[in-house]
Scaffold this motif. Structure first.
Motif, short mmCIF file in Angstrom:
data_model
loop_
_atom_site.label_atom_id
_atom_site.label_comp_id
_atom_site.label_asym_id
_atom_site.label_seq_id
_atom_site.Cartn_x
_atom_site.Cartn_y
_atom_site.Cartn_z
N LEU A 10 -48.39 76.22 4.18
CA LEU A 10 -48.27 77.67 4.32
C LEU A 10 -47.10 78.03 5.23
CD1 LEU A 10 -52.06 78.59 4.54
CD2 LEU A 10 -50.49 79.23 2.71
N SER A 11 -46.88 77.24 6.26
CA SER A 11 -45.75 77.50 7.16
C SER A 11 -44.43 77.34 6.42
CB SER A 11 -45.80 76.55 8.36
OG SER A 11 -46.94 76.78 9.14
N ARG A 12 -44.35 76.36 5.51
CA ARG A 12 -43.12 76.16 4.74
C ARG A 12 -42.85 77.32 3.79
NH1 ARG A 12 -44.85 70.72 3.67
NH2 ARG A 12 -45.16 71.31 1.48
N HIS A 13 -43.90 78.02 3.40
CA HIS A 13 -43.76 79.17 2.50
C HIS A 13 -43.71 80.49 3.26
CE1 HIS A 13 -45.08 76.09 -0.39
NE2 HIS A 13 -44.39 76.79 -1.27
N ALA A 14 -43.34 80.41 4.52
CA ALA A 14 -43.11 81.61 5.35
C ALA A 14 -44.38 82.40 5.61
CB ALA A 14 -42.07 82.52 4.71
N VAL A 15 -45.54 81.75 5.53
CA VAL A 15 -46.79 82.40 5.93
C VAL A 15 -47.02 82.07 7.40
CG1 VAL A 15 -49.29 82.56 5.56
CG2 VAL A 15 -47.75 82.21 3.62
N PRO A 16 -47.03 83.06 8.28
CA PRO A 16 -47.05 82.79 9.73
C PRO A 16 -48.42 82.39 10.25
CG PRO A 16 -47.11 85.15 9.33
CD PRO A 16 -46.99 84.51 7.98
#
Length: 238
Positions: free
Chosen positions: A127-133
């Motif tokens: 999720l972090s790699r997909h810009a989900v903070p």
């Protein structure tokens, strides 16, 4: 003229195809992100419920058995349609039926919990790699809560004896020393001091297993609820 029209039409079709492909890819990424987010939240619930099931695993009184059976039914539902293969996650649900039949197996519970923590780390990274903070400190926070949950389960087992058995005594003492960090605020420090007096150093265990469950569970649940709420706010669709 006809060649120009054909070329313009071909260019238009190419651009339309590119746009449709990008839109489909974007929708796929969004759907995948939503599935990963939902799985992450479900995994937190699995973690919390499995930790409680482990704590109650060795208890034979009517209240504990009733609570444990209710938790087992809740876990049955949580494991339904586990998206392990589709998300390239470990197929953890396949081990649950045997664990359900052997609720007193503390270490089998702990191995499944470790696997859940690994899954949470994987989902957090994706999720972090997909810009989900999402929280980058979710792993350490959950590790701390697992130490607390493990302490709860061991203390409950120790309370089945007149005096804390030597093997459990060492594990409980080490966990208390590890958890008694000045950076961790009250009420954890007071609770650990109470365990030191009434279980570790006591010549006679004065509290029941259910007393230890009641002492530690509200603290664990409250901290996990804070983590879940913070995570829900961060991964909510905009």
């Amino acid at each position: 003229m006809e060649l120009s029209i054909a070329l313009a039409l071909a260019a238009g079709l190419f651009l339309l195809g590119q746009w449709l492909s990008q839109r489909a890819s974007r929708r796929h990424r969004q759907a995948l992100g939503q599935l990963q987010s939902a799985t992450l939240l479900r995994t937190l619930e699995l973690l919390q419920t499995l930790q409680k099931h482990r704590g109650l695993g060795a208890q034979q009184d009517i209240v504990s058995v009733s609570q444990r059976n209710a938790l087992a039914r809740q876990l049955d539902q949580l494991w339904l349609n586990w998206p392990g293969p589709s998300l390239q996650l470990a197929p953890l649900q396949q081990d649950w039926p045997q664990l359900r039949r052997n609720p007193a197996d503390f270490e089998a519970h702990s191995r499944m919990i470790e696997a859940l923590l690994t899954v949470i780390a994987q989902l957090e990274e994706r999720l972090s790699r997909h810009a989900v903070p999402v929280r980058h400190d979710l792993g350490p926070a959950l590790r701390h809560l697992e130490d607390l949950a493990r302490l709860r389960g061991l203390a409950m087992r120790a309370a089945n004896y007149r005096r804390c058995p030597e093997g459990l005594h060492m594990q409980i003492r080490l966990l208390c020393q590890h958890l008694d960090d000045p950076a961790h605020p009250e009420p954890l420090h007071s609770l650990l001091q109470r365990l030191q007096r009434e279980l570790i150093d006591a010549t006679h265990v004065g509290l029941t297993p259910n007393d230890y469950f009641a002492l530690l569970t509200p603290l664990i649940d409250a901290r996990l609820a804070d983590l879940r709420h913070a995570l829900e706010r961060r991964i909510a669709p905009t």
